[in-house]
Design an enzyme around this catalytic site. Structure first.
Site, PDB file in Angstrom:
ATOM      1  N   GLN A 229      40.595  46.706  38.705  1.00 51.24           N
ATOM      2  CA  GLN A 229      39.100  45.479  39.207  1.00 51.24           C
ATOM      3  C   GLN A 229      38.782  46.252  40.499  1.00 51.24           C
ATOM      4  OE1 GLN A 229      40.010  41.298  37.584  1.00 51.24           O
ATOM      5  NE2 GLN A 229      37.791  41.506  38.427  1.00 51.24           N
ATOM      6  N   CYS A 377      36.264  32.774  39.727  1.00 46.81           N
ATOM      7  CA  CYS A 377      36.334  32.160  40.887  1.00 46.81           C
ATOM      8  C   CYS A 377      36.672  33.086  41.772  1.00 46.81           C
ATOM      9  CB  CYS A 377      37.170  31.021  40.400  1.00 46.81           C
ATOM     10  SG  CYS A 377      37.490  30.108  42.039  1.00 46.81           S
ATOM     11  N   GLU A 746      30.342  33.782  38.128  1.00 46.38           N
ATOM     12  CA  GLU A 746      31.050  32.589  38.279  1.00 46.38           C
ATOM     13  C   GLU A 746      31.148  32.023  38.019  1.00 46.38           C
ATOM     14  OE1 GLU A 746      33.421  34.596  41.774  1.00 46.38           O
ATOM     15  OE2 GLU A 746      34.254  35.655  40.486  1.00 46.38           O
TER      16      GLU A 746
END
Ligand code: FES
Ligand code: FES
Lengths: 790, 158
Positions: A229, A377, A746
C-alpha cells in the site's frame, strides 16, 4: 484561481466527467475480464518458490534447526535460517514504530506462527514439502496472552533480546489535561463508566500478502513485485534494512486484492525472499496462505478500554477519562506515524463539546503476532469512536434521556469550527446535528421508539442504536506526522500530451478504491480534459513521484489535493500560452468549460487541447516547452469526516441471536468526487463494522494457540448475513482542502460498530445490561440475559 | 497422470501430479490467472469456476477429477469479442472494487441468471453466499447480477 465546486451539482459536463459525476470506473475493464495483474499472477523466467517454516509454539526457546531432510528433497534449492541471515546482518529488522523485529527467529519464538526458516524450491508444492521436513527443536516457555498477564510481577519477560528490558511494557502514553479533568469530574452529578475490550481483529483482504523478489546477479538491481500500500516508503525501508542503494530498488505494487491496512507493514517474508534472491541470483516468489496471513500479519485493535464520562443531571457532559491497555504482540510494529503511540486516539472526545479530557494508555508485549495496523481506520480511531459513542448512549440511559436528544445537547455547534478539542486536535468543520436529524428522519426514529415500546410490552427485545461519529483522516501535516522521519506529504505529477490527453502519476496506491477513475476526475474538473482521456499511473517507484502511500484515508485528503494543485499550476501556464495564441493579455482571459476566452468576446477562445498542442509547437518567446508539473502537498491540517448511523435490531431472547432490521447511514465526507464510488466505500465499511460487532475476531487459548486462523473460524459475513443499508448524505466541505473533500474509505468501519452494539444494548438496557464485548455473539447475549435482573 | 480437460472451449492435455489442485492447474499450467486463491479451507470462493456448467471451488477439486470434463473460467465469459452481460453489468452497477472476488462472483451470477433470469434480492444473496467479498458489502454485486439477468433476457428476446 480556484474552482468553486457547487457540490450538489457537478459543474463539468458528463462528457468531461469532473467532480460529482458517477462515471464508471476505468480499472474495471481489465478486472471484469480476469485480466487484472495481481502479484501471484506474475511469473518470471527461472523463478523459485519460497515457503516459510513457522513456529507451532507461542513462546519457546529454539535449541536447533535440522534442515538436512528438507535439503535432500529433489527440487529444494536452499533452506534459509536466521543464523544464515545473521551473516548478512538481516536476522533482525527495524519496525515502523522504532522497535526491532526478528526476520527469522534465532534465539526464541515469541508468537505462534513466527517465521523460523524458509525453504526455496523449484515448485511451490515442493517448497511446502521441504518446509514440512524441517525439524526445529523447541523448549516451550510460559505464555502471555493478554496485557493484564503481561504486567503481573512474575510475568516472563518476552523481549529478552532487548538489553536491560525488565518488564513487558512497550510504552506509556497520555493525552489531555489530568488536573482539568479531575476538576470537571468533581463538579459532575454522575459518572458513567464503560469497560470493554475492543477485540483483536484482522483486515483479511481476499488477496493475501506476497512478493516476487528479483535481484539481478549482474547489475545488483532489485525489482520487487510486492503487495504494497506504500511502495515508496517500502523502498526506503528496504534500502535501510538491506543496505541496498535506493536507486537500485524498484518496487512494483500491481493490482491489489484489497488492503485495508494489511499491506502497510514490511513483513519478514518480504525480506527473506529478497535476501534469498540476492544470494541465489534467481527470482523468488513468496505468497502467503490464508492461515499465514491471519496468524502472522497485520492484526488490529486489541484495546482493553475503561472510559468514564462526567455528566450533570441536566444532561451536559463535563469531562472524559480513559484508561487503556494495548496488546501489542511480541514486537512493537504498529504501522502508524512514528511519533504516535496510540495512533490518533485523541479523537476520543468525538462529536461533543466537552471541556476536559484525559487519556492514559500502556502498551504491553504479549506472545501474539505483532504489527498493529490501522485496519480500515486512521490509526486507533475506531477504538476511540467506539468508546465515546458507547459512553454517550449509556449516559443517556443513566439520565433517562433519549440518546439522540442527549447527543444533541452536547454536540459541537457549527459556529464553533475550527474547534479545538480537549485533547488538542483542531477539527476543521462539522454539522453534527443536521446529519443526525437526517438519519433520524430516514429511519423514522420517533415511530421506531413507539414500536419499540409496544414490542417491549409484548415481551420482544427490540433496540435502536445511534452513533454520531467524528473521524479524523488525511495524515498529515509535516510538523507532526512522519514515518521513520519521512514527512507525510503526498504527490502528483501531471503531463498533458500534445493531443490534449494526459497522464497523472501518483505516490499513493489504490487497493480497490478506484483511484484510476477519481483522480482522473479531479484533473478533469480542473483542466476540462475528459476523465477518460487521463491515464492514472501508480504503484511503481521508478515511474511515480515519492509519496507515503494509501492508508488512513489519506489519498483524497493529501494526494487528491496535490492533484488539484498540480492541475491548477498547469492551468496557469495554459493561460499564458492561451494569451499568446489569442494575442491578448493573460489578465483579460476567462476560464470556463475547458476553454480560455477573451473577456467580452467569447468567440475568441482556445480549448485546453489547443493549448496543449501549442505547448509543444507554438510557445511564447522564452517559455519552457511542455505542459507538465509535479506537486508535493503538505496538508495544513487533517480532515474530519463525520456522520450518524442508526441501527434497529431485534434479539431472539431464546437464542441470543440478533438481526438488523434497518441500518441507516448518513455520511458527510465533504465534497464527493464520484458519488457512486463513495457509496461503494461506505457499503464496504458498514459490512466490516457489522463483522466486528457480530462475528469477526482473533482469539487465542491460554497456550497462545490462535483459534481463528482460517476463514472457517475467522468469520467474514457473506451476502446472506450482511444487513441491507440505506445511505444518506450531508455535505460540509473541508475548508482547507483545495476541492473540499475529506476522505471516506474508513468512516463506516470507524462509526458503525458502536451503532450496532448500541442497538443491542438499547434492546437490553431495561433489563440492566450495559455492556457486551464485541463481537456480540449469541452466547454472550444469552448469558447477559441470564445474568440480568429481569 | 495424463489428463485432458476442455477449458473455455479449447482442449488441453497435460501430465499432472495426482495432488495438483485444479486451481493450480488452471493458474500455473494453463496460465489463466483470472481464477484466484484466497484461503485454504474452501471458504472464500474466489477460486470458483464452472465445471460442466456448475460452480465449483477449484481449490477443492483435484486436476485429475476434471479429466474428460469441461471448465469455464472468467476468461471464457467473453464470446466472439462481446462481453457477457454479467461483465457489462458489474461495471455498470459498480459491482467490484479490488476485483479479486469478481471473476468468481460473475461466474456464479452467470449460472444463476441462466437458471433464473429474474432473481429476487434474497435469491441472489443466497446464490452468492459461498463467495466472500471484502470490499463491496455485496450491495452492488446483487444489483449487478439482477441487471445482468434483465440484460440477458432483453438480449435473447430481441
Ligand atoms: S481459494 Fe478459498 S474457496 Fe477456494
Ligand atoms: S471487490 Fe474486493 S473482494 Fe470483492
Amino acid at each position: 484561481m480556484t474552482t468553486t465546486t457547487d457540490h450538489n451539482h457537478p459543474i463539468t459536463t458528463p462528457e468531461v466527467g469532473g467532480i460529482g459525476h458517477s462515471i464508471k470506473r476505468h480499472e474495471d475493464d481489465r478486472l471484469i475480464q480476469g485480466a487484472g495483474n495481481f502479484v501471484d499472477d506474475i511469473v518470471l523466467p527461472g523463478m523459485l518458490h519460497m515457503t516459510l517454516v513457522r513456529s507451532p509454539w507461542a513462546h519457546a526457546t529454539i535449541n536447533g534447526i535440522d534442515s538436512s531432510a528438507a535439503e535432500a528433497i529433489d527440487g529444494v534449492v536452499a533452506v534459509v535460517t536466521g543464523e544464515l541471515l545473521a551473516e548478512y546482518n538481516l536476522a533482525w529488522m527495524p519496525t515502523l514504530s522504532g522497535d526491532t523485529q526478528a526476520v527469522l527467529a534465532t534465539d526464541k519464538v515469541r508468537y505462534q506462527g513466527q517465521e523460523v526458516a524458509a525453504v526455496i524450491a523449484t515448485d511451490p508444492y515442493v517448497a511446502r514439502d521441504g518446509a514440512d521436513a524441517v525439524v526445529v527443536d523447541y523448549d516451550p516457555l510460559p505464555v502471555i496472552t493478554n496485557p493484564m498477564q503481561g504486567l503481573e510481577s512474575d510475568a516472563p519477560i518476552i523481549r529478552t533480546d532487548l538489553e536491560d528490558k525488565e518488564d513487558n511494557v512497550v510504552y506509556e502514553w497520555e493525552a489531555g489535561d489530568a488536573a482539568a479533568t479531575e476538576e470537571a469530574f468533581a463538579k459532575a452529578d454522575r459518572v458513567v463508566t464503560v469497560e470493554t475490550h475492543y477485540p483483536r481483529s484482522h483486515p483479511a483482504p481476499l488477496e493475501t500478502c506476497g512478493i516476487i523478489a528479483d535481484v539481478s546477479p549482474v547489475t545488483g538491481e532489485a525489482t520487487l513485485y510486492m503487495t504494497s500500500q506504500a511502495p515508496h516508503a517500502h523502498r526506503t525501508v528496504f534500502a535501510l534494512v538491506a543496505g541496498l542503494p535506493e536507486q537500485n530498488i524498484r518496487i512494483i505494487s500491481p493490482d491489489l486484492g484489497g488492503g485495508f491496512g494489511n499491506k502497510v507493514p514490511v513483513y519478514p517474508g518480504y525480506v527473506v525472499a529478497t535476501a534469498a534472491s540476492l544470494v541465489i541470483g534467481k527470482p523468488v516468489k513468496w505468497i502467503e496462505t490464508r492461515y499465514e496471513n491471519l496468524i502472522s500479519t497485520g492484526f488490529a485493535r486489541d484495546y482493553y478500554m475503561k472510559g468514564e464520562l462526567a455528566v450533570t443531571n441536566e444532561g451536559k457532559i463535563l469531562g472524559l477519562k480513559v484508561d487503556m491497555l494495548s496488546d501489542q504482540g511480541a514486537f512493537f510494529a504498529d504501522a502508524q506515524p512514528s511519533k504516535l503511540r496510540a495512533g490518533l486516539f485523541e479523537i476520543v472526545t468525538g462529536s461533543y463539546d466537552l471541556q476536559a479530557a484525559h487519556v492514559t494508555t500502556k502498551g504491553v508485549y504479549t506472545n501474539k503476532a505483532p504489527g498493529g495496523v490501522a485496519y480500515r481506520c486512521s490509526f486507533r480511531v475506531t477504538e476511540a469512536s467506539y468508546l465515546i459513542e458507547r459512553l454517550v448512549q449509556n449516559a443517556a440511559y443513566e439520565l433517562e434521556m433519549d440518546p439522540a436528544e442527549f447527543r444533541s445537547m452536547n454536540f459541537i455547534q457549527p459556529d464553533q469550527f475550527p474547534y479545538e478539542s480537549a485533547t488538542g486536535l483542531v477539527y476543521d468543520s462539522g454539522d453534527y446535528e443536521t446529519a443526525m436529524r437526517k438519519a433520524m428522519e430516514m429511519i423514522g426514529y420517533d415511530e421506531l421508539r413507539v414500536e419499540q415500546a409496544k414490542a417491549r410490552e409484548e415481551g420482544r427485545l427490540v433496540g435502536i442504536g445511534i452513533a454520531s461519529f467524528t473521524d479524523i483522516v488525511g495524515a498529515g501535516p509535516s510538523k507532526d506526522y512522519d514515518i521513520i522521519g519521512l514527512k507525510m506529504f503526498d504527490s502528483a505529477e501531471l503531463r498533458v500530451h500534445p493531443t490534449g490527453k494526459a497522464i497523472l502519476k501518483l505516490g499513493v496506491k489504490t487497493q480497490g478504491q478506484g483511484h484510476e477513475t477519481t483522480f482522473a476526475q479531479i484533473v478533469a474538473e480542473e483542466l476540462g480534459i475528459p476523465a477518460t482521456d487521463i491515464k492514472v499511473v501508480h504503484g511503481d517507484t521508478d515511474n511515480t513521484p515519492y509519496g507515503l502511500g494509501t492508508y488512513g484515508s489519506r489519498s483524497t485528503p493529501v494526494a487528491g489535493a496535490a492533484t488539484a494543485i498540480v492541475a491548477r499550476n498547469l492551468r496557469d501556464k495554459a493561460r499564458d500560452i492561451a494569451a499568446h495564441m489569442l494575442e491578448a493579455s493573460a489578465d483579460d482571459l476567462e476560464w470556463e468549460n475547458g476553454k480560455f476566452s477573451v473577456k467580452g468576446s467569447p468567440d475568441s477562445s482556445v480549448s485546453i487541447q489547443d493549448i496543449a498542442f501549442a505547448a509543444y509547437t507554438n510557445l511564447p518567446e522564452g517559455m519552457q516547452a511542455g505542459l507538465e508539473g509535479v506537486h508535493y502537498y503538505d496538508p495544513p491540517n487533517l480532515t474530519y469526516p463525520f456522520g450518524t448511523y442508526i441501527v434497529a435490531v431485534e434479539i431472539d431472547a431464546g437464542t441470543g441471536q440478533w438481526k438488523v432490521d434497518r441500518m441507516v447511514a448518513v455520511d458527510d465526507c465533504g465534497v464527493r468526487i464520484n458519488p457512486m464510488i463513495v457509496d461503494g466505500q461506505i457499503h464496504g465499511g458498514l459490512t466490516e463494522g457489522y463483522a466486528m460487532s457480530n462475528m469477526q475476531f482473533m482469539t487465542f487459548d491460554d497456550d497462545g494457540n490462535c483459534l481463528t486462523a482460517h476463514f472457517d473460524s475467522y468469520m467474514i459475513p457473506t451476502a446472506w448475513e450482511t444487513p441491507r443499508f440505506e445511505l444518506g448524505e450531508t455535505i460540509t466541505p473541508s475548508p482547507h482542502h483545495p476541492i473540499g473533500a475529506k476522505g471516506v474509505g474508513e468512516s463506516a468501519t470507524v462509526g458503525s460498530p458502536a451503532a450496532y452494539v448500541n442497538a443491542i444494548i438499547d434492546a437490553l438496557q431495561h433489563r440492566g445490561v450495559t455492556n457486551i464485548d464485541m463481537p456480540v455473539l449469541p452466547d454472550r447475549v444469552w448469558q447477559a440475559l441470564q445474568d440480568s435482573e429481569g | 497422470m495424463q489428463i485432458t480437460v476442455t477449458v473455455n472451449g479449447a482442449e488441453h492435455s497435460a501430465d499432472v501430479e495426482p495432488r495438483t489442485l485444479l486451481v493450480d492447474f488452471i493458474r500455473s499450467d494453463l496460465r489463466l490467472t483470472g481464477t484466484h486463491i484466497g484461503c485454504d479451507t474452501t471458504a472464500c470462493g474466489v477460486c470458483t469456476v464452472l465445471l460442466d456448467g456448475t460452480p465449483v471451488k477449484s481449490c477443492t477439486v483435484f486436476a485429475v477429477q476434471a479429466n474428460g470434463r469441461s471448465i469455464t473460467t472468467v476468461e471464457g465469459l467473453k464470446q466472439n469479442g462481446d462481453l457477457h452481460p454479467i461483465q457489462v453489468a458489474f461495471k455498470e452497477e459498480h459491482g467490484l472494487q479490488c476485483g479479486f472476488c469478481t471473476p468468481a462472483m460473475m461466474l456464479v451470477g452467470s449460472k444463476l441468471i441462466e437458471d433464473n433470469p429474474n432473481p429476487t434480492e434474497d435469491e441472489v444473496r443466497w446464490a452468492i453466499s459461498g463467495n466472500l467479498c471484502r470490499c463491496t458489502g455485496y450491495v452492488n454485486i446483487v444489483k449487478s447480477i439482477q441487471l445482468a439477468g434483465k440484460m440477458a433476457t432483453a438480449g435473447s428476446d430481441s
